[in-house]
Write an enzyme that holds these catalytic residues in place. Structure first.
Site, PDB file in Angstrom:
ATOM      1  CE  LYS A 194       0.697   0.884   4.568  1.00 35.25           C
ATOM      2  NZ  LYS A 194       1.092   2.132   5.235  1.00 35.25           N
ATOM      3  CB  THR A 251      -1.213   4.691   3.557  1.00 29.13           C
ATOM      4  OG1 THR A 251      -1.316   3.908   4.748  1.00 29.13           O
ATOM      5  CG2 THR A 251       0.242   5.047   3.332  1.00 29.13           C
TER       6      THR A 251
END
Length: 339
Positions: A194, A251
């Protein structure tokens, strides 16, 4: 749960935040750092200004620069050091520890060269007689928000249900909730990959693109994260959970994320070397991009977003042209798996 003694290895923002959670739950939290000045500040001023500003922490949280002292008599060890340091620190732990402990990690990345996950490194370097099964702690969790006790939900993953439940009991409270999972491969790959997509999402923002573009890269990014993870043996359902889409959202959309900030700076025309120098913290997404690109190539897994970001970071590809190229690639069906 009886009072536990936990050594948190790595006194960055996330390690400090986890130490606070452990302390809030009535356990003894020991922070280990290789930086003597940081250790002195934490013990004398109860702050960690390089990472968390003027945030004050309970004086019961003690910091150590001596690893053997930090590990003396502990029940568990939580690794929260950068991925590039995991193997060396694990070797040091194995030399010092003389009793069996729970071994946890809350770091996110893939090792350069070997492309191994962090749990694999820990299994290699710490003798089985001294450790539990490795427990992975991962999910949508900005350290800055944990430090002020904002509501946070994350995952503890282990091949041992009992070991995962140990972490669930250790860390859960009224602002920090843990779910268990047995898919270590899925949780670790989701947490590592990610960061790549977050760099890309930040770059789009820096270039001035809007919400449509951000939604697109997060959605298609999740598709290729899942593709690689499943090829490594992960459960695809993990990627729609906290450690998957949850961590990717937090994120890939927030200035709290150093990976997003790095991408944003790239989009605004800054040089990668300058960004890394100014960040003051490891940007895991940069090194993970290289490892993931190499791993996907070796497995013949198509990851166009990762490949694009790799070319921008490592081959100095023009960012706007790279976006155009990935947007005009061969047409695909969304329901095709390997796309």
């Amino acid at each position: 749960m009886e009072k536990q003694k936990i050594a948190v290895l790595g006194a960055g923002s996330w390690g400090t935040g986890l130490a606070q959670v452990i302390n809030d739950n009535g356990h003894e939290a020991r922070l280990w750092s290789f930086n003597p000045e940081q250790v002195s500040e934490i013990n004398a001023q109860h702050t960690n200004s390089a990472y968390l500003g003027n945030q004050k922490f309970d004086e019961k949280i003690r910091a150590y620069s001596d690893l053997s002292e930090a590990l003396d008599g502990v029940d568990g060890i939580m690794f929260v050091v950068p991925t590039k340091a995991i193997r060396e620190v694990a070797k040091q732990v194995n030399e010092v520890i003389n009793h069996k402990v729970y071994v946890m990690h809350a770091s996110k990345g893939l090792e350069q060269g070997t492309h191994k996950r962090i749990s694999e490194i820990l299994e290699e370097e710490i003798s089985p007689e001294f450790r539990s099964d490795i427990i992975v702690v991962s999910g949508p969790s900005h350290a800055e928000e944990v430090a002020v006790r904002d509501l946070t939900l994350i995952t503890a993953a282990s091949s041992s249900e009992n070991d995962a439940k140990y972490v669930q009991k250790l860390l859960s409270n009224n602002y920090f909730r843990i779910y268990t999972n047995n898919d270590v491969v899925g949780v670790e790959t989701a947490g590592a990959l990610k960061n790549i997509i977050a760099v890309g999402a930040g770059a789009l923002h820096g270039l001035g693109y809007g919400d449509n573009a951000k939604a697109a890269i997060i959605t298609r990014g999740l598709a290729e994260i899942t593709r690689l993870g499943v090829a490594l043996g992960a459960d695809p359902l993990t990627y729609i959970g906290l450690s998957g889409v949850g961590d990717l959202i937090v994120t890939g959309t927030s200035p709290h994320s150093r990976n997003w900030r790095a991408g944003n700076a790239l989009g605004q025309g800054e040089r990668l070397t300058d960004i890394e120098s100014n960040m003051g913290m490891v940007i895991e997404g940069v090194s993970t991009t290289k490892a993931a690109y190499e791993l996907a190539s070796s497995l013949n897994i198509e990851m166009p977003i990762t490949e694009t970001i790799y070319n921008v970071l490592y081959n100095e590809a023009d960012l706007r042209k790279a976006i155009k190229d990935v947007m005009t690639r061969e047409f695909k069906s969304e329901n095709e798996y390997n796309v």
